[in-house]
Design a protein around this motif. Sequence first.
Motif, PDB file in Angstrom:
ATOM      1  N   ALA A  26      43.088  19.211   7.100  1.00 45.08           N
ATOM      2  CA  ALA A  26      43.963  19.005   8.251  1.00 45.08           C
ATOM      3  C   ALA A  26      44.757  17.699   8.209  1.00 45.08           C
ATOM      4  CB  ALA A  26      43.125  19.045   9.532  1.00 45.08           C
ATOM      5  N   HIS A  27      44.682  16.976   7.108  1.00 46.55           N
ATOM      6  CA  HIS A  27      45.344  15.659   7.121  1.00 46.55           C
ATOM      7  C   HIS A  27      45.859  15.288   5.731  1.00 46.55           C
ATOM      8  CE1 HIS A  27      45.445  11.591   9.359  1.00 46.55           C
ATOM      9  NE2 HIS A  27      46.195  11.475   8.279  1.00 46.55           N
ATOM     10  N   LEU A  28      47.052  15.797   5.405  1.00 47.79           N
ATOM     11  CA  LEU A  28      47.666  15.451   4.110  1.00 47.79           C
ATOM     12  C   LEU A  28      49.119  15.048   4.300  1.00 47.79           C
ATOM     13  CD1 LEU A  28      46.106  18.245   1.867  1.00 47.79           C
ATOM     14  CD2 LEU A  28      45.814  15.782   1.530  1.00 47.79           C
ATOM     15  N   HIS A  29      49.578  14.152   3.432  1.00 47.78           N
ATOM     16  CA  HIS A  29      50.983  13.729   3.423  1.00 47.78           C
ATOM     17  C   HIS A  29      51.523  13.868   2.015  1.00 47.78           C
ATOM     18  CE1 HIS A  29      50.013  11.953   7.269  1.00 47.78           C
ATOM     19  NE2 HIS A  29      49.071  11.234   6.707  1.00 47.78           N
ATOM     20  N   TYR A  30      52.801  14.213   1.949  1.00 51.33           N
ATOM     21  CA  TYR A  30      53.443  14.346   0.631  1.00 51.33           C
ATOM     22  C   TYR A  30      54.836  13.715   0.722  1.00 51.33           C
ATOM     23  CZ  TYR A  30      54.739  16.594  -3.799  1.00 51.33           C
ATOM     24  OH  TYR A  30      55.124  16.835  -5.093  1.00 51.33           O
ATOM     25  N   LEU A  80      55.839  17.916  11.333  1.00 54.01           N
ATOM     26  CA  LEU A  80      57.029  17.043  11.268  1.00 54.01           C
ATOM     27  C   LEU A  80      56.676  15.628  11.707  1.00 54.01           C
ATOM     28  CD1 LEU A  80      60.119  16.606  10.996  1.00 54.01           C
ATOM     29  CD2 LEU A  80      60.346  17.472  13.338  1.00 54.01           C
ATOM     30  N   ARG A  81      56.885  14.675  10.801  1.00 56.13           N
ATOM     31  CA  ARG A  81      56.641  13.264  11.139  1.00 56.13           C
ATOM     32  C   ARG A  81      57.875  12.647  11.772  1.00 56.13           C
ATOM     33  NH1 ARG A  81      53.086   9.647   7.021  1.00 56.13           N
ATOM     34  NH2 ARG A  81      51.769   9.486   8.856  1.00 56.13           N
ATOM     35  N   PRO A  82      57.686  11.641  12.628  1.00 57.61           N
ATOM     36  CA  PRO A  82      58.871  10.923  13.116  1.00 57.61           C
ATOM     37  C   PRO A  82      59.384   9.893  12.112  1.00 57.61           C
ATOM     38  CG  PRO A  82      56.892  10.140  14.228  1.00 57.61           C
ATOM     39  CD  PRO A  82      56.452  11.235  13.292  1.00 57.61           C
ATOM     40  N   GLY A 115      53.705  15.139  13.769  1.00 54.88           N
ATOM     41  CA  GLY A 115      52.748  14.114  13.366  1.00 54.88           C
ATOM     42  C   GLY A 115      52.607  14.111  11.849  1.00 54.88           C
ATOM     43  N   GLU A 116      51.738  13.361  11.388  1.00 56.97           N
ATOM     44  CA  GLU A 116      50.934  12.390  12.060  1.00 56.97           C
ATOM     45  C   GLU A 116      51.807  11.172  12.382  1.00 56.97           C
ATOM     46  OE1 GLU A 116      48.751  10.184   9.411  1.00 56.97           O
ATOM     47  OE2 GLU A 116      47.230   9.420  10.757  1.00 56.97           O
ATOM     48  N   TYR A 117      51.649  10.648  13.576  1.00 53.49           N
ATOM     49  CA  TYR A 117      52.349   9.422  13.966  1.00 53.49           C
ATOM     50  C   TYR A 117      51.337   8.407  14.456  1.00 53.49           C
ATOM     51  CZ  TYR A 117      51.810  11.922  18.375  1.00 53.49           C
ATOM     52  OH  TYR A 117      51.280  12.634  19.428  1.00 53.49           O
ATOM     53  N   ALA A 167      43.871  12.167  15.057  1.00 52.95           N
ATOM     54  CA  ALA A 167      43.688  11.783  13.658  1.00 52.95           C
ATOM     55  C   ALA A 167      42.520  10.806  13.527  1.00 52.95           C
ATOM     56  CB  ALA A 167      44.965  11.145  13.120  1.00 52.95           C
ATOM     57  N   HIS A 168      41.686  11.022  12.547  1.00 54.66           N
ATOM     58  CA  HIS A 168      40.530  10.152  12.248  1.00 54.66           C
ATOM     59  C   HIS A 168      39.567  10.039  13.428  1.00 54.66           C
ATOM     60  CE1 HIS A 168      43.259   8.930   9.014  1.00 54.66           C
ATOM     61  NE2 HIS A 168      44.136   8.590   9.928  1.00 54.66           N
ATOM     62  N   SER A 169      39.654  10.992  14.375  1.00 55.81           N
ATOM     63  CA  SER A 169      38.863  10.894  15.620  1.00 55.81           C
ATOM     64  C   SER A 169      39.010   9.487  16.193  1.00 55.81           C
ATOM     65  CB  SER A 169      37.378  11.200  15.358  1.00 55.81           C
ATOM     66  OG  SER A 169      37.238  12.448  14.712  1.00 55.81           O
ATOM     67  N   THR A 222      41.727  14.945   3.987  1.00 55.15           N
ATOM     68  CA  THR A 222      41.661  13.938   2.929  1.00 55.15           C
ATOM     69  C   THR A 222      42.468  12.684   3.258  1.00 55.15           C
ATOM     70  OG1 THR A 222      41.432  15.698   1.307  1.00 55.15           O
ATOM     71  CG2 THR A 222      42.029  13.527   0.470  1.00 55.15           C
ATOM     72  N   ASP A 223      43.616  12.846   3.889  1.00 51.62           N
ATOM     73  CA  ASP A 223      44.600  11.787   4.138  1.00 51.62           C
ATOM     74  C   ASP A 223      45.144  11.183   2.842  1.00 51.62           C
ATOM     75  OD1 ASP A 223      46.337  10.084   5.262  1.00 51.62           O
ATOM     76  OD2 ASP A 223      44.881   8.929   6.423  1.00 51.62           O
ATOM     77  N   SER A 224      46.165  11.816   2.288  1.00 49.85           N
ATOM     78  CA  SER A 224      46.825  11.307   1.073  1.00 49.85           C
ATOM     79  C   SER A 224      47.914  10.325   1.489  1.00 49.85           C
ATOM     80  CB  SER A 224      47.400  12.471   0.264  1.00 49.85           C
ATOM     81  OG  SER A 224      48.155  13.314   1.104  1.00 49.85           O
TER      82      SER A 224
HETATM   83 ZN   LIG Z   1      47.496  10.068   7.654  1.00 50.13          ZN
END
Ligand SMILES: [Zn+2]
Length: 272
Positions: A26-30, A80-82, A115-117, A167-169, A222-224
């Motif tokens: 639930a938490h990846l960035h590219y 969609l990120r800001p 997000g994630e923001y 995010a990240h609780s 994972t949060d990349s």
């Molecule tokens: Zn993140």
Amino acid sequence: MRSLAAPCFFLFVTFARAGELPIFDAHLHYSHDAWEVVPVEEVISILRKAGVKRALVSSSGDEGQQRLYRAAPELIVPSLRPYRRRGEIGTWFRDESVIGHLEEHLKKNRYAAIGEYHITGEDVDLPVPRRMIELARQYGLFLHSHSDADAIERQFRQWPQARILWAHSGFDRPEVVAEKLRKHRNLWCDLAFRTDHASGGKVDPAWRKVFLEFPDRFMVGTDSFTPERWHYVPEHAAWSREWLADLPREARESIAWKNGERLFGSLPRRSD
Ligand SMILES: [Zn+2]
């Protein structure tokens, strides 16, 4: 070595996939600077080999997850990120040009979330975040919020029906997370980039209580946040399976993938 190692690796992958627990990441960035380091085909292959069933992915500039989504729509859920580039984490909420970026992309593409923001406390009540939250409401989207508990409260005050993935609780204590989950039934939490909830395949007792009280409200991720972390996706999936095995089957499957699948498995219809 390579010719010897390759068949062994193949066998391992085939074996591991047979009964392994699927993962919804639930938490990846590219973001733009990741494309060279880890090209699209490699990202898709990393996710498949890791047994990731689907992933919620966002990117600064937005083009990253669109490339992934075009290559594997069954695997990627776009958010969609800001942000348009790196370095906007601490400035976006006072930058009015962010709104045009959001509006333009919302018209063009389909998303499951904004997000994630990153936002804390009263900053979320500034005009730019307010407008962003209005857009999420208009398009029926989740909010993926990296924030403290105060900013979560303020977002629910702005939009009581919001659906928020925290995010990240919030990097908060399990007792505080439980209290927020009790208060807000439209709050879900990801466990990205935290390790305090389990070690050595055992779930921490305080976290276990929260997971068993709210098995339908957690997801792993994972949060990349740097490109290199894409290579950590399989290890993260394996580590998640290890500690999830310490939970009863229903909670284990919910947190591993069923919650993500239920909430993000299909993209909302366009509102226009
Ligand atoms: Zn993140």
